[in-house]
Design a protein around this motif. Structure first.
Motif, PDB file in Angstrom:
ATOM      1  N   VAL A   1      34.586  -0.824  -5.411  1.00 11.82           N
ATOM      2  CA  VAL A   1      35.746   0.100  -4.716  1.00 11.82           C
ATOM      3  C   VAL A   1      35.745  -0.444  -3.355  1.00 11.82           C
ATOM      4  CG1 VAL A   1      36.422   2.245  -4.163  1.00 11.82           C
ATOM      5  CG2 VAL A   1      35.440   1.941  -6.216  1.00 11.82           C
ATOM      6  N   GLN A   2      36.971  -0.908  -2.984  1.00 13.23           N
ATOM      7  CA  GLN A   2      37.175  -1.178  -1.509  1.00 13.23           C
ATOM      8  C   GLN A   2      38.187  -0.201  -0.916  1.00 13.23           C
ATOM      9  OE1 GLN A   2      37.572  -5.459  -1.086  1.00 13.23           O
ATOM     10  NE2 GLN A   2      35.495  -5.542  -0.254  1.00 13.23           N
ATOM     11  N   LEU A   3      37.997   0.374   0.276  1.00 10.21           N
ATOM     12  CA  LEU A   3      39.012   0.970   1.151  1.00 10.21           C
ATOM     13  C   LEU A   3      39.080   0.014   2.321  1.00 10.21           C
ATOM     14  CD1 LEU A   3      37.885   4.570   0.343  1.00 10.21           C
ATOM     15  CD2 LEU A   3      39.707   3.515  -0.984  1.00 10.21           C
ATOM     16  N   GLN A   4      40.294  -0.284   2.591  1.00 14.90           N
ATOM     17  CA  GLN A   4      40.631  -0.831   4.202  1.00 14.90           C
ATOM     18  C   GLN A   4      41.641  -0.016   4.747  1.00 14.90           C
ATOM     19  OE1 GLN A   4      39.197  -4.114   4.527  1.00 14.90           O
ATOM     20  NE2 GLN A   4      40.204  -3.723   6.696  1.00 14.90           N
ATOM     21  N   ALA A   5      41.058   0.370   6.057  1.00 15.88           N
ATOM     22  CA  ALA A   5      42.030   1.262   6.826  1.00 15.88           C
ATOM     23  C   ALA A   5      42.436   0.371   8.063  1.00 15.88           C
ATOM     24  CB  ALA A   5      41.065   2.221   7.439  1.00 15.88           C
ATOM     25  N   SER A   6      43.970   0.292   8.297  1.00 16.10           N
ATOM     26  CA  SER A   6      44.589  -0.521   9.359  1.00 16.10           C
ATOM     27  C   SER A   6      45.497   0.483  10.120  1.00 16.10           C
ATOM     28  CB  SER A   6      44.964  -1.589   8.693  1.00 16.10           C
ATOM     29  OG  SER A   6      45.953  -1.156   7.946  1.00 16.10           O
ATOM     30  N   GLY A   7      45.729  -0.009  11.301  1.00 13.71           N
ATOM     31  CA  GLY A   7      47.143   0.588  11.816  1.00 13.71           C
ATOM     32  C   GLY A   7      46.617   1.263  13.147  1.00 13.71           C
ATOM     33  N   GLY A   8      45.298   1.245  13.574  1.00 15.07           N
ATOM     34  CA  GLY A   8      44.881   1.944  14.767  1.00 15.07           C
ATOM     35  C   GLY A   8      45.149   1.041  15.993  1.00 15.07           C
ATOM     36  N   GLY A   9      45.021   1.501  17.159  1.00 12.92           N
ATOM     37  CA  GLY A   9      45.639   0.737  18.317  1.00 12.92           C
ATOM     38  C   GLY A   9      45.462   1.926  19.656  1.00 12.92           C
ATOM     39  N   LEU A  10      45.958   1.238  20.761  1.00 13.74           N
ATOM     40  CA  LEU A  10      46.123   2.040  22.074  1.00 13.74           C
ATOM     41  C   LEU A  10      47.471   2.854  21.735  1.00 13.74           C
ATOM     42  CD1 LEU A  10      44.946   3.122  24.740  1.00 13.74           C
ATOM     43  CD2 LEU A  10      45.510   0.751  25.492  1.00 13.74           C
ATOM     44  N   VAL A  11      47.686   3.656  22.462  1.00 12.55           N
ATOM     45  CA  VAL A  11      49.054   4.555  22.487  1.00 12.55           C
ATOM     46  C   VAL A  11      49.049   5.549  23.515  1.00 12.55           C
ATOM     47  CG1 VAL A  11      48.606   6.462  20.630  1.00 12.55           C
ATOM     48  CG2 VAL A  11      50.872   5.584  21.012  1.00 12.55           C
ATOM     49  N   GLN A  12      50.146   5.803  24.139  1.00 15.82           N
ATOM     50  CA  GLN A  12      50.199   6.844  25.338  1.00 15.82           C
ATOM     51  C   GLN A  12      50.063   8.318  24.572  1.00 15.82           C
ATOM     52  OE1 GLN A  12      53.186   5.533  28.002  1.00 15.82           O
ATOM     53  NE2 GLN A  12      51.871   4.672  29.510  1.00 15.82           N
ATOM     54  N   ALA A  13      49.855   9.108  25.345  1.00 14.48           N
ATOM     55  CA  ALA A  13      50.010  10.403  24.955  1.00 14.48           C
ATOM     56  C   ALA A  13      51.359  10.850  24.637  1.00 14.48           C
ATOM     57  CB  ALA A  13      49.523  11.676  25.719  1.00 14.48           C
ATOM     58  N   GLY A  14      51.543  11.603  23.379  1.00 14.96           N
ATOM     59  CA  GLY A  14      53.004  12.067  22.961  1.00 14.96           C
ATOM     60  C   GLY A  14      53.615  10.945  22.049  1.00 14.96           C
ATOM     61  N   GLY A  15      53.047   9.585  21.866  1.00  9.08           N
ATOM     62  CA  GLY A  15      53.313   8.602  21.222  1.00  9.08           C
ATOM     63  C   GLY A  15      52.804   8.772  19.706  1.00  9.08           C
ATOM     64  N   SER A  16      53.371   7.726  18.919  1.00  7.85           N
ATOM     65  CA  SER A  16      52.871   7.756  17.510  1.00  7.85           C
ATOM     66  C   SER A  16      52.344   6.652  16.831  1.00  7.85           C
ATOM     67  CB  SER A  16      54.365   7.798  16.827  1.00  7.85           C
ATOM     68  OG  SER A  16      55.093   8.847  17.155  1.00  7.85           O
ATOM     69  N   LEU A  17      51.531   6.651  15.910  1.00  7.25           N
ATOM     70  CA  LEU A  17      50.924   5.580  15.109  1.00  7.25           C
ATOM     71  C   LEU A  17      51.040   5.875  13.563  1.00  7.25           C
ATOM     72  CD1 LEU A  17      47.523   4.677  17.090  1.00  7.25           C
ATOM     73  CD2 LEU A  17      49.628   3.266  16.804  1.00  7.25           C
ATOM     74  N   ARG A  18      50.875   4.712  12.835  1.00  7.42           N
ATOM     75  CA  ARG A  18      50.904   5.091  11.384  1.00  7.42           C
ATOM     76  C   ARG A  18      49.441   4.329  10.803  1.00  7.42           C
ATOM     77  NH1 ARG A  18      53.962   6.032   6.898  1.00  7.42           N
ATOM     78  NH2 ARG A  18      55.843   6.517   8.319  1.00  7.42           N
ATOM     79  N   LEU A  19      48.614   4.865  10.487  1.00  7.69           N
ATOM     80  CA  LEU A  19      47.614   4.408   9.689  1.00  7.69           C
ATOM     81  C   LEU A  19      47.769   4.243   8.000  1.00  7.69           C
ATOM     82  CD1 LEU A  19      44.621   6.599  11.362  1.00  7.69           C
ATOM     83  CD2 LEU A  19      45.863   4.425  12.230  1.00  7.69           C
ATOM     84  N   SER A  20      47.107   3.081   7.881  1.00 10.82           N
ATOM     85  CA  SER A  20      47.197   2.912   6.382  1.00 10.82           C
ATOM     86  C   SER A  20      46.095   2.660   5.529  1.00 10.82           C
ATOM     87  CB  SER A  20      48.209   1.647   6.107  1.00 10.82           C
ATOM     88  OG  SER A  20      48.488   1.372   4.694  1.00 10.82           O
ATOM     89  N   CYS A  21      45.580   3.213   4.411  1.00 13.90           N
ATOM     90  CA  CYS A  21      44.585   2.913   3.793  1.00 13.90           C
ATOM     91  C   CYS A  21      44.768   2.232   2.387  1.00 13.90           C
ATOM     92  CB  CYS A  21      43.715   4.418   3.379  1.00 13.90           C
ATOM     93  SG  CYS A  21      42.226   4.090   2.648  1.00 13.90           S
ATOM     94  N   ALA A  22      44.407   1.182   2.254  1.00 13.92           N
ATOM     95  CA  ALA A  22      44.440   0.104   1.129  1.00 13.92           C
ATOM     96  C   ALA A  22      43.390   0.294   0.134  1.00 13.92           C
ATOM     97  CB  ALA A  22      44.951  -1.358   1.436  1.00 13.92           C
ATOM     98  N   ALA A  23      43.687   0.702  -1.096  1.00 19.84           N
ATOM     99  CA  ALA A  23      42.610   0.935  -2.040  1.00 19.84           C
ATOM    100  C   ALA A  23      42.578  -0.213  -3.197  1.00 19.84           C
ATOM    101  CB  ALA A  23      42.643   2.216  -2.660  1.00 19.84           C
ATOM    102  N   SER A  24      41.401  -0.817  -3.590  1.00 16.93           N
ATOM    103  CA  SER A  24      41.299  -1.582  -4.426  1.00 16.93           C
ATOM    104  C   SER A  24      39.916  -1.160  -5.334  1.00 16.93           C
ATOM    105  CB  SER A  24      41.231  -3.222  -3.988  1.00 16.93           C
ATOM    106  OG  SER A  24      40.032  -3.280  -3.233  1.00 16.93           O
ATOM    107  N   GLY A  25      40.055  -1.990  -6.445  1.00 13.43           N
ATOM    108  CA  GLY A  25      38.731  -1.340  -7.374  1.00 13.43           C
ATOM    109  C   GLY A  25      38.516  -0.034  -7.814  1.00 13.43           C
ATOM    110  N   LEU A  26      39.554   0.591  -7.916  1.00 15.50           N
ATOM    111  CA  LEU A  26      39.556   1.886  -8.645  1.00 15.50           C
ATOM    112  C   LEU A  26      40.905   2.326  -9.129  1.00 15.50           C
ATOM    113  CD1 LEU A  26      41.211   3.600  -6.380  1.00 15.50           C
ATOM    114  CD2 LEU A  26      39.396   3.713  -5.238  1.00 15.50           C
TER     115      LEU A  26
END
Length: 126
Positions: A1-26
């Motif tokens: 089983v592998q879980l790969q999280a991505s999408g992090g970064g630096l953002v100013q207060a009030g801003g937005s980000l989208r994180l994604s978790c990709a799953a394999s092996g399950l």
């Protein structure tokens, strides 16, 4: 089983980000997927969860109304859309998976999740 999280970064207060978790092996549709975070010097806390059996959604009180979790079975991903970010949202975000039947009492307990991704850093500047 592998879980790969991505999408992090630096953002100013009030801003937005989208994180994604990709799953394999399950068998993706049979697993509950949770998002957790760990800020410097603090414990790991549950942020949100999407269950597999009832397709229920849970959020920590601190992110309700700002974060949205979604699941794409075709892509085998679980995304966390984060809006109106605050400096206190700064943390390493992890996704986790388990076959367990998560509910409102247990979804946020880290020890209920067997598989973990490597984490992605979110930094919110003031």
């Amino acid at each position: 089983v592998q879980l790969q999280a991505s999408g992090g970064g630096l953002v100013q207060a009030g801003g937005s980000l989208r994180l994604s978790c990709a799953a394999s092996g399950l068998t993706f549709e049979r697993y509950s997927i949770g998002w957790f975070r760990q800020a410097p010097g603090k414990g790991r806390e549950g942020v949100s969860c999407k269950t597999w059996r009832t397709d229920s959604t849970f959020y920590a009180d601190s992110v309700k109304g700002r974060f949205t979790i979604s699941r794409d079975h075709a892509k085998r991903t679980v995304d966390l859309k984060m809006n109106s970010l605050k400096p206190e949202d700064t943390a390493v975000y992890y996704c986790a998976a388990d076959l367990g039947n998560m509910n409102y009492r247990n979804w946020s307990r880290r020890f209920n999740y067997r598989y973990w991704g490597q984490g992605t850093l979110v930094t919110v500047s003031s």
